[in-house]
Design an enzyme around this catalytic site. Structure first.
Site, PDB file in Angstrom:
ATOM      1  N   GLN A  36      -4.797  -1.505   9.355  1.00 55.36           N
ATOM      2  CA  GLN A  36      -4.696  -2.848   8.769  1.00 55.36           C
ATOM      3  C   GLN A  36      -5.393  -3.856   9.690  1.00 55.36           C
ATOM      4  O   GLN A  36      -5.092  -3.926  10.883  1.00 55.36           O
ATOM      5  CB  GLN A  36      -3.216  -3.214   8.580  1.00 55.36           C
ATOM      6  CG  GLN A  36      -2.988  -4.543   7.876  1.00 55.36           C
ATOM      7  CD  GLN A  36      -3.480  -4.555   6.424  1.00 55.36           C
ATOM      8  OE1 GLN A  36      -3.382  -3.560   5.716  1.00 55.36           O
ATOM      9  NE2 GLN A  36      -4.025  -5.680   5.990  1.00 55.36           N
ATOM     10  N   ASP A  67     -10.386   2.733   4.078  1.00 54.01           N
ATOM     11  CA  ASP A  67     -10.933   1.431   3.696  1.00 54.01           C
ATOM     12  C   ASP A  67     -12.444   1.465   3.499  1.00 54.01           C
ATOM     13  O   ASP A  67     -13.036   0.449   3.133  1.00 54.01           O
ATOM     14  CB  ASP A  67     -10.586   0.394   4.772  1.00 54.01           C
ATOM     15  CG  ASP A  67      -9.524  -0.576   4.282  1.00 54.01           C
ATOM     16  OD1 ASP A  67      -9.316  -0.662   3.056  1.00 54.01           O
ATOM     17  OD2 ASP A  67      -8.913  -1.256   5.131  1.00 54.01           O
ATOM     18  N   LYS A 113       0.836  -1.206   0.000  1.00 59.51           N
ATOM     19  CA  LYS A 113       0.000   0.000   0.000  1.00 59.51           C
ATOM     20  C   LYS A 113       0.870   1.255   0.000  1.00 59.51           C
ATOM     21  O   LYS A 113       0.584   2.224  -0.699  1.00 59.51           O
ATOM     22  CB  LYS A 113      -0.955  -0.037   1.203  1.00 59.51           C
ATOM     23  CG  LYS A 113      -2.045  -1.093   1.018  1.00 59.51           C
ATOM     24  CD  LYS A 113      -2.831  -1.428   2.267  1.00 59.51           C
ATOM     25  CE  LYS A 113      -3.792  -2.586   1.957  1.00 59.51           C
ATOM     26  NZ  LYS A 113      -4.545  -3.082   3.127  1.00 59.51           N
TER      27      LYS A 113
END
Ligand code: NAD
Length: 285
Positions: free
Chosen positions: A97, A120, A53
């Site tokens: 995460q 996200d 990422k």
């Protein structure tokens, strides 16, 4: 192999190029786009994902801020970090995460994120907007899957889509996205209590496997010519495997994604799109 290969690498590169242009447009106005990532613990797979990422964010011209916390970090410290990043003007989006180590429930931490910085797209405000069909940051993996279908001109309108898996991360939001006006798919969501999985999946025009069970979907689950999207990333004794028996299914499907190189890169593309969208919104655009 007779199926067309749907390369997430190729589709993600196209999305990344678009994101890089939007990042450059903001930079021309003096605004540097910033993505902060939070990794708790040392799970090797999570480390690999977060590294990927960062690399993608840097390629797109973003600044990335890397926060790594020890597995035994007290929840209050993680909360403090989230609060600090929420308030930091250099940070446009925050990626936490998941999974968190020790089976720690990620939802209270996701809920603590500023919904406008929710890289996200999993904050309840954004999931609520999704359900309402209102603009918002979308869950990165489902959004990435839609971008992959778009890249290969696979039309979902009127298609019967079966999504295997009902997690809040993938299956459920994907089912909602596909059923929104404009996408216009008819969607069924299968899960562990589904009575006749094979009977259902064999009807699918588009079959999405997001169960986390290697080899769950074999050729007997697939209608000849169907599009098969494999979300699964499973670490097996033979290495990385999806949820689909790729070699056998590729002989009958019309199109199929590989693992790796399929949905994985599209998740990163979805994250980058959310990050630049968050930055544009913060810049008043
Ligand atoms: P999860 O464990 O939270 O959910 C799995 C779902 O699959 C559950 O809803 C369960 O009901 C269903 N399921 C499990 N076994 C089943 C069976 N035998 N028959 C029918 N349904 C079954 O997992 P998740 O977080 O949604 O992730 C799913 C998979 O996707 C995992 O392999 C994960 O690593 C992978 N993943 C990949 C990406 C990516 O970028 N490619 C992103 C997120 C998750």
């Amino acid at each position: 192999m007779t199926a067309r290969l749907l390369s997430g690498k190729e589709a993600a590169a196209a999305v990344e190029a678009e994101v890089a242009e939007r990042v450059a447009a903001l930079a021309a106005q003096g605004k540097t786009v910033g993505l902060a990532t939070i990794l708790v613990g040392e799970e090797p797979a999570s480390q690999i994902y977060v590294r990927g990422k960062h690399r993608a964010a840097t390629r797109a011209g973003m600044r990335s801020f890397d926060h790594v916390l020890a597995a035994e970090t007290p929840p209050a410290d993680l909360e403090r970090l989230i609060d600090r990043l929420n308030a930091d003007p250099a940070v446009d989006a925050i990626l936490l995460q998941i999974p968190l180590p020790g089976g720690l429930d990620p939802l209270p931490f996701v809920e603590r994120l500023d919904p406008g910085k929710d890289a996200d797209g999993l904050h309840p405000v954004n999931l609520g907007r999704l359900l309402l069909g209102r603009p918002g940051l979308r869950p990165a993996t489902p959004a990435g899957i839609l971008r992959l279908l778009d890249h290969y001109a696979i039309d979902t309108r009127g298609a019967f889509v079966v999504v295997v898996g009902r997690s809040f991360l993938v299956g459920r939001p994907l089912a909602v996205l596909l059923s929104l006006k404009g996408r216009d798919a008819t969607v069924a969501v299968a899960h562990t209590a589904t009575a006749d999985l094979r009977g259902l999946t064999r009807q699918a025009d588009i079959l999405v496997a997001a169960a986390g069970r290697p080899g769950l979907i074999g050729p007997e689950h697939v209608r000849p010519g169907a599009v098969v999207i494999d979300v699964g990333i499973n670490r097996t004794a033979d290495g990385l495997a999806g949820d689909v028996d790729f070699a056998a299914v590729a002989e009958i499907a019309g199109a199929i994604t590989p693992v790796p190189g399929g949905v994985g890169p599209m998740t990163i593309a979805g994250l980058l799109e959310n990050t630049v969208a968050a930055a544009e919104a913060r810049a008043g655009q």
